[in-house]
Scaffold this active site. Sequence first.
Site, short mmCIF file in Angstrom:
data_model
loop_
_atom_site.label_atom_id
_atom_site.label_comp_id
_atom_site.label_asym_id
_atom_site.label_seq_id
_atom_site.Cartn_x
_atom_site.Cartn_y
_atom_site.Cartn_z
N LYS A 1 -6.23 4.28 11.11
CA LYS A 1 -5.45 3.09 10.76
C LYS A 1 -6.36 1.88 10.89
O LYS A 1 -6.87 1.59 11.97
CB LYS A 1 -4.25 2.96 11.70
N LYS B 1 -4.50 4.99 6.54
CA LYS B 1 -3.68 3.82 6.26
C LYS B 1 -4.53 2.58 6.34
O LYS B 1 -5.21 2.42 7.35
CB LYS B 1 -2.56 3.76 7.30
C1 PBG Z 1 3.11 -0.70 13.58
C2 PBG Z 1 2.92 -0.48 12.13
C3 PBG Z 1 2.43 -1.36 11.16
C4 PBG Z 1 2.56 -0.71 9.93
C5 PBG Z 1 3.09 0.55 10.20
N1 PBG Z 1 3.29 0.67 11.56
C6 PBG Z 1 1.96 -2.75 11.24
C7 PBG Z 1 0.74 -3.10 11.97
O1 PBG Z 1 -0.03 -2.27 12.45
O2 PBG Z 1 0.54 -4.31 12.10
C8 PBG Z 1 2.20 -1.27 8.59
C9 PBG Z 1 2.94 -0.67 7.44
C10 PBG Z 1 2.87 -1.44 6.19
O3 PBG Z 1 2.16 -2.46 6.04
O4 PBG Z 1 3.57 -1.03 5.25
N2 PBG Z 1 1.97 -0.72 14.35
#
Ligand code: PBG
Length: 336
Positions: A205, A258
């Site tokens: 991520k 992601k």
């Molecule tokens: C929570 C989380 C996030 C997303 C999914 N889970 C936001 C972040 O890390 O700030 C992002 C999903 C999206 O942008 O569609 N940590």
Amino acid sequence: MAFPQTRMRRLRASPSLRGLVRETDVRCGQLVLPLFVTALEPSGVQRAGREPIATMPGVDRLSLTAVVAEAQQAAALGIPAVMLFGLPAEKDEHGSGAWDQAGIVQLATRAIKQALPELLVITDVCLCEYTSHGHCGVLSTGPRPPHVENDATLELLAQTAVSHARAGADIVAPSDMMDGRVGAIREALDGEGFSETPILAYSAKFASAFYGPFRDAADSAPAFGDRRGYQMDPANRQEAVREALLDVREGADMVMVKPALAYGDVIRAVKRATHLPVAAYNVSGEYAMVKAAAAAGYLDERATVLEILTSLRRAGADTIITYHAKDAATWLAEQI
Ligand code: PBG
């Protein structure tokens, strides 16, 4: 042999020929629809229990009743899974709403599973929607500038995952990017009798600008600083593979990359290295770009979305998490 003996256009001459040699397909059965469920009464309602999210046209924050209706629609379209994000009524320093058995995600999970036992409910395991400071873990105290404490956060994440499993979640998906969280969650799940609950790890991520609209939607922007102390540097592919392999060792059943659109090389590398099912998260900013361009008349939405989903499959994704899932399901059904 080259031209003129070889003519690549021969196999492109008709839809049937092209279909015969198509290398990649997207199936509705591979899609996951993310849903935002809120404990706060949705305001500015045009439709009961729904509050439009300005930066994500077509996506609403949903009340408990509305989230069941939305899940029902998804199931009727043949989408096999939804992924839940919660907006609690209150936030605190530790994010205690995240593991509250009567918390919003736990309530929504129960309600959806009761109405639609066949539909898979995947829960996002993270603290950022529940902490007053908006970070994904607990903050350090002491003289140094505040930072997210890795090891103290693990226990809270594990507790959160167990509470989701107890509510009936089919898969738990930790998105916090703390070190060791997959192992901590696996151990806690096994200890509480949930050894059959799979973990979908947000392994790679990245600290991405593409999460902007999500943070509006989930009210989870960090109050200070950013997430670069725990989310990955977008420049690093090798590190993404390392993250994924560590999660495999800790017991992840599926791994995720992601964002998706700008990270096809990472999807491919992670798939190759892990041999696990890989999910790609087509995130909020990727969705918003397409919706904005389509609304302006710059892009054909249907063709663009199907091309994006196909490209993620081609990169190596087995599963795609996407806010386009309902439209895509409709379009994919029409194609056949
Ligand atoms: C929570 C989380 C996030 C997303 C999914 N889970 C936001 C972040 O890390 O700030 C992002 C999903 C999206 O942008 O569609 N940590």
